[in-house]
Motif scaffolding. Structure first.
Motif, PDB file in Angstrom:
ATOM      1  N   ASN A  48      60.871  96.542  19.704  1.00  0.00           N
ATOM      2  CA  ASN A  48      61.416  97.133  18.476  1.00  0.00           C
ATOM      3  C   ASN A  48      60.423  98.188  18.010  1.00  0.00           C
ATOM      4  OD1 ASN A  48      63.761  95.479  18.087  1.00  0.00           O
ATOM      5  ND2 ASN A  48      62.344  93.812  17.647  1.00  0.00           N
ATOM      6  N   LEU A  49      60.859  99.431  17.979  1.00  0.00           N
ATOM      7  CA  LEU A  49      59.965 100.482  17.507  1.00  0.00           C
ATOM      8  C   LEU A  49      59.501 100.133  16.095  1.00  0.00           C
ATOM      9  CD1 LEU A  49      61.662 103.796  18.672  1.00  0.00           C
ATOM     10  CD2 LEU A  49      59.442 102.911  19.381  1.00  0.00           C
ATOM     11  N   PRO A  50      58.215 100.317  15.836  1.00  0.00           N
ATOM     12  CA  PRO A  50      57.729  99.987  14.493  1.00  0.00           C
ATOM     13  C   PRO A  50      58.366 100.879  13.439  1.00  0.00           C
ATOM     14  CG  PRO A  50      55.973 100.921  15.861  1.00  0.00           C
ATOM     15  CD  PRO A  50      57.191 100.819  16.713  1.00  0.00           C
ATOM     16  N   LEU A  51      58.817 100.261  12.384  1.00  0.00           N
ATOM     17  CA  LEU A  51      59.414 100.985  11.269  1.00  0.00           C
ATOM     18  C   LEU A  51      58.473 100.907  10.072  1.00  0.00           C
ATOM     19  CD1 LEU A  51      63.072  99.670  11.602  1.00  0.00           C
ATOM     20  CD2 LEU A  51      62.189 101.863  12.381  1.00  0.00           C
ATOM     21  N   HIS A  52      58.623 101.834   9.173  1.00  0.00           N
ATOM     22  CA  HIS A  52      57.785 101.822   7.980  1.00  0.00           C
ATOM     23  C   HIS A  52      58.253 100.749   7.008  1.00  0.00           C
ATOM     24  CE1 HIS A  52      56.833 105.847   9.564  1.00  0.00           C
ATOM     25  NE2 HIS A  52      55.654 105.568   9.074  1.00  0.00           N
ATOM     26  N   SER A  53      57.318 100.256   6.241  1.00  0.00           N
ATOM     27  CA  SER A  53      57.608  99.218   5.255  1.00  0.00           C
ATOM     28  C   SER A  53      58.176  99.842   3.979  1.00  0.00           C
ATOM     29  CB  SER A  53      56.321  98.460   4.909  1.00  0.00           C
ATOM     30  OG  SER A  53      55.423  99.334   4.242  1.00  0.00           O
ATOM     31  N   LYS A  54      58.777  98.997   3.171  1.00  0.00           N
ATOM     32  CA  LYS A  54      59.259  99.470   1.866  1.00  0.00           C
ATOM     33  C   LYS A  54      58.085  99.959   1.033  1.00  0.00           C
ATOM     34  CE  LYS A  54      63.589  97.047   1.580  1.00  0.00           C
ATOM     35  NZ  LYS A  54      64.503  96.228   0.809  1.00  0.00           N
ATOM     36  N   GLU A  55      56.911  99.342   1.216  1.00  0.00           N
ATOM     37  CA  GLU A  55      55.714  99.764   0.473  1.00  0.00           C
ATOM     38  C   GLU A  55      55.312 101.197   0.853  1.00  0.00           C
ATOM     39  OE1 GLU A  55      56.211  95.555   0.339  1.00  0.00           O
ATOM     40  OE2 GLU A  55      55.934  96.766   2.138  1.00  0.00           O
ATOM     41  N   PHE A  56      55.471 101.538   2.135  1.00  0.00           N
ATOM     42  CA  PHE A  56      55.187 102.897   2.583  1.00  0.00           C
ATOM     43  C   PHE A  56      56.069 103.883   1.813  1.00  0.00           C
ATOM     44  CE2 PHE A  56      56.730 106.430   5.175  1.00  0.00           C
ATOM     45  CZ  PHE A  56      55.558 107.072   5.529  1.00  0.00           C
ATOM     46  N   TYR A  57      57.356 103.568   1.740  1.00  0.00           N
ATOM     47  CA  TYR A  57      58.290 104.462   1.045  1.00  0.00           C
ATOM     48  C   TYR A  57      58.027 104.489  -0.458  1.00  0.00           C
ATOM     49  CZ  TYR A  57      60.774 104.941   5.414  1.00  0.00           C
ATOM     50  OH  TYR A  57      61.089 105.235   6.707  1.00  0.00           O
ATOM     51  N   GLU A  58      57.701 103.344  -1.031  1.00  0.00           N
ATOM     52  CA  GLU A  58      57.386 103.315  -2.464  1.00  0.00           C
ATOM     53  C   GLU A  58      56.220 104.243  -2.770  1.00  0.00           C
ATOM     54  OE1 GLU A  58      56.737  99.229  -3.588  1.00  0.00           O
ATOM     55  OE2 GLU A  58      58.850  98.725  -3.309  1.00  0.00           O
ATOM     56  N   GLN A  59      55.179 104.182  -1.947  1.00  0.00           N
ATOM     57  CA  GLN A  59      54.025 105.046  -2.160  1.00  0.00           C
ATOM     58  C   GLN A  59      54.413 106.512  -2.023  1.00  0.00           C
ATOM     59  OE1 GLN A  59      50.621 104.220   0.308  1.00  0.00           O
ATOM     60  NE2 GLN A  59      49.428 105.860  -0.589  1.00  0.00           N
ATOM     61  N   ALA A  60      55.202 106.845  -1.009  1.00  0.00           N
ATOM     62  CA  ALA A  60      55.632 108.237  -0.824  1.00  0.00           C
ATOM     63  C   ALA A  60      56.423 108.727  -2.035  1.00  0.00           C
ATOM     64  CB  ALA A  60      56.460 108.372   0.454  1.00  0.00           C
ATOM     65  N   VAL A  61      57.329 107.891  -2.540  1.00  0.00           N
ATOM     66  CA  VAL A  61      58.142 108.279  -3.699  1.00  0.00           C
ATOM     67  C   VAL A  61      57.257 108.426  -4.931  1.00  0.00           C
ATOM     68  CG1 VAL A  61      59.968 107.511  -5.268  1.00  0.00           C
ATOM     69  CG2 VAL A  61      60.283 107.301  -2.789  1.00  0.00           C
ATOM     70  N   ARG A  62      56.377 107.461  -5.163  1.00  0.00           N
ATOM     71  CA  ARG A  62      55.498 107.511  -6.350  1.00  0.00           C
ATOM     72  C   ARG A  62      54.565 108.716  -6.311  1.00  0.00           C
ATOM     73  NH1 ARG A  62      56.375 102.776  -9.077  1.00  0.00           N
ATOM     74  NH2 ARG A  62      56.880 100.952  -7.824  1.00  0.00           N
ATOM     75  N   ASN A  63      54.193 109.168  -5.120  1.00  0.00           N
ATOM     76  CA  ASN A  63      53.311 110.330  -4.977  1.00  0.00           C
ATOM     77  C   ASN A  63      54.086 111.641  -4.898  1.00  0.00           C
ATOM     78  OD1 ASN A  63      51.028 108.716  -4.990  1.00  0.00           O
ATOM     79  ND2 ASN A  63      50.953 108.547  -2.762  1.00  0.00           N
ATOM     80  N   ASN A  64      55.387 111.595  -5.167  1.00  0.00           N
ATOM     81  CA  ASN A  64      56.256 112.778  -5.092  1.00  0.00           C
ATOM     82  C   ASN A  64      56.212 113.421  -3.715  1.00  0.00           C
ATOM     83  OD1 ASN A  64      57.261 112.711  -7.781  1.00  0.00           O
ATOM     84  ND2 ASN A  64      55.294 113.504  -8.487  1.00  0.00           N
ATOM     85  N   GLY A  65      56.102 112.590  -2.676  1.00  0.00           N
ATOM     86  CA  GLY A  65      56.007 113.102  -1.329  1.00  0.00           C
ATOM     87  C   GLY A  65      57.191 112.757  -0.451  1.00  0.00           C
ATOM     88  N   ALA A  66      58.300 112.375  -1.040  1.00  0.00           N
ATOM     89  CA  ALA A  66      59.486 112.025  -0.248  1.00  0.00           C
ATOM     90  C   ALA A  66      60.652 112.897  -0.699  1.00  0.00           C
ATOM     91  CB  ALA A  66      59.825 110.548  -0.402  1.00  0.00           C
ATOM     92  N   TRP A  67      61.268 113.553   0.278  1.00  0.00           N
ATOM     93  CA  TRP A  67      62.391 114.456   0.012  1.00  0.00           C
ATOM     94  C   TRP A  67      63.582 114.014   0.847  1.00  0.00           C
ATOM     95  CZ3 TRP A  67      61.958 118.160  -3.673  1.00  0.00           C
ATOM     96  CH2 TRP A  67      60.666 118.418  -4.141  1.00  0.00           C
ATOM     97  N   LEU A  68      64.743 114.032   0.228  1.00  0.00           N
ATOM     98  CA  LEU A  68      65.974 113.572   0.875  1.00  0.00           C
ATOM     99  C   LEU A  68      66.909 114.720   1.178  1.00  0.00           C
ATOM    100  CD1 LEU A  68      66.889 110.639  -1.531  1.00  0.00           C
ATOM    101  CD2 LEU A  68      65.512 110.537   0.552  1.00  0.00           C
ATOM    102  N   ALA A  69      67.694 114.534   2.221  1.00  0.00           N
ATOM    103  CA  ALA A  69      68.809 115.426   2.523  1.00  0.00           C
ATOM    104  C   ALA A  69      70.074 114.634   2.220  1.00  0.00           C
ATOM    105  CB  ALA A  69      68.787 115.849   3.982  1.00  0.00           C
ATOM    106  N   GLU A  70      70.870 115.138   1.293  1.00  0.00           N
ATOM    107  CA  GLU A  70      72.116 114.483   0.910  1.00  0.00           C
ATOM    108  C   GLU A  70      73.295 115.350   1.323  1.00  0.00           C
ATOM    109  OE1 GLU A  70      71.559 111.774  -3.060  1.00  0.00           O
ATOM    110  OE2 GLU A  70      72.060 113.875  -3.339  1.00  0.00           O
ATOM    111  N   LEU A  71      74.290 114.679   1.852  1.00  0.00           N
ATOM    112  CA  LEU A  71      75.533 115.347   2.227  1.00  0.00           C
ATOM    113  C   LEU A  71      76.653 114.560   1.581  1.00  0.00           C
ATOM    114  CD1 LEU A  71      76.564 117.696   3.960  1.00  0.00           C
ATOM    115  CD2 LEU A  71      76.699 116.108   5.875  1.00  0.00           C
ATOM    116  N   ASP A  72      77.383 115.201   0.693  1.00  0.00           N
ATOM    117  CA  ASP A  72      78.457 114.525  -0.051  1.00  0.00           C
ATOM    118  C   ASP A  72      77.941 113.231  -0.700  1.00  0.00           C
ATOM    119  OD1 ASP A  72      80.229 116.537   0.792  1.00  0.00           O
ATOM    120  OD2 ASP A  72      80.605 115.444   2.662  1.00  0.00           O
ATOM    121  N   SER A  73      76.778 113.330  -1.352  1.00  0.00           N
ATOM    122  CA  SER A  73      76.134 112.224  -2.075  1.00  0.00           C
ATOM    123  C   SER A  73      75.646 111.095  -1.176  1.00  0.00           C
ATOM    124  CB  SER A  73      77.054 111.653  -3.161  1.00  0.00           C
ATOM    125  OG  SER A  73      77.385 112.656  -4.089  1.00  0.00           O
TER     126      SER A  73
END
Length: 181
Positions: A48-73
């Protein structure tokens, strides 16, 4: 950078904490493309390829370092960045597009967004990736990134690759890349 494909109704926005479960889903879905790789390579990967933890994403979001691509919401891709002040650079720590939305220009638009951001901040961009996967190192080379020789890696990039290898990724296929802006 290849700007041929452009999704006109794609929205790029900062990620919020409430988006994390969808980001985890996109990361999982993006890996389906690896099934097209040769068996010799796949046999070198962890089951199983290693995936990032929710904590990784929380830190990225809290540091304003996560950007999303949305298509039709719907979140169809994202990119996570780390600001490396001491190097005057930005590091791409994760970049994923849902398998069902790949090869439509979404990744190009996300990466273009980051390159423009880096240029405005006068910062270089670094990342680590697979050297032998066509949609990884070759893609970044086409976007202007150069592959760094092992002797040219700074301590941070050496440590990142070492950590990736410790999670089970094959060292012989990992590389660091840089875009000087």
């Amino acid at each position: 950078m290849n700007q041929c494909k452009k999704v006109n109704n794609l929205k790029i926005r900062r990620a919020l904490l409430g988006d994390i479960s969808q980001m985890v889903h996109v990361e999982k879905e993006s890996g389906a493309v690896f099934s097209a790789m040769p068996v010799e390579f796949l046999s070198c990967l962890p089951e199983n390829l290693p995936l990032h933890s929710k904590e990784f994403y929380e830190q990225a979001v809290r540091n304003n370092g996560a950007w999303l691509a949305e298509l039709d919401s719907k979140i169809v891709g994202f990119i996570c960045l780390e600001n490396i002040e001491e190097e005057s650079s930005i590091h791409i720590s994760e970049f994923a597009v849902d398998y069902n939305y790949q090869r439509k220009g979404i990744g190009n638009q996300l990466l273009s967004f980051v390159i423009n951001f880096a240029q405005n901040e006068s910062k270089d961009i670094t990342l680590t990736t697979f050297s032998n996967v066509p949609w990884n190192a070759n893609y970044y080379r086409n976007c202007g990134f150069i592959t760094l020789n092992v002797n040219d890696l700074n301590d941070r990039l050496k440590s990142l690759i070492k950590n990736e290898v410790e999670t089970g990724l094959p060292e012989q296929y990992r590389c660091a890349m840089k875009l000087t802006v």
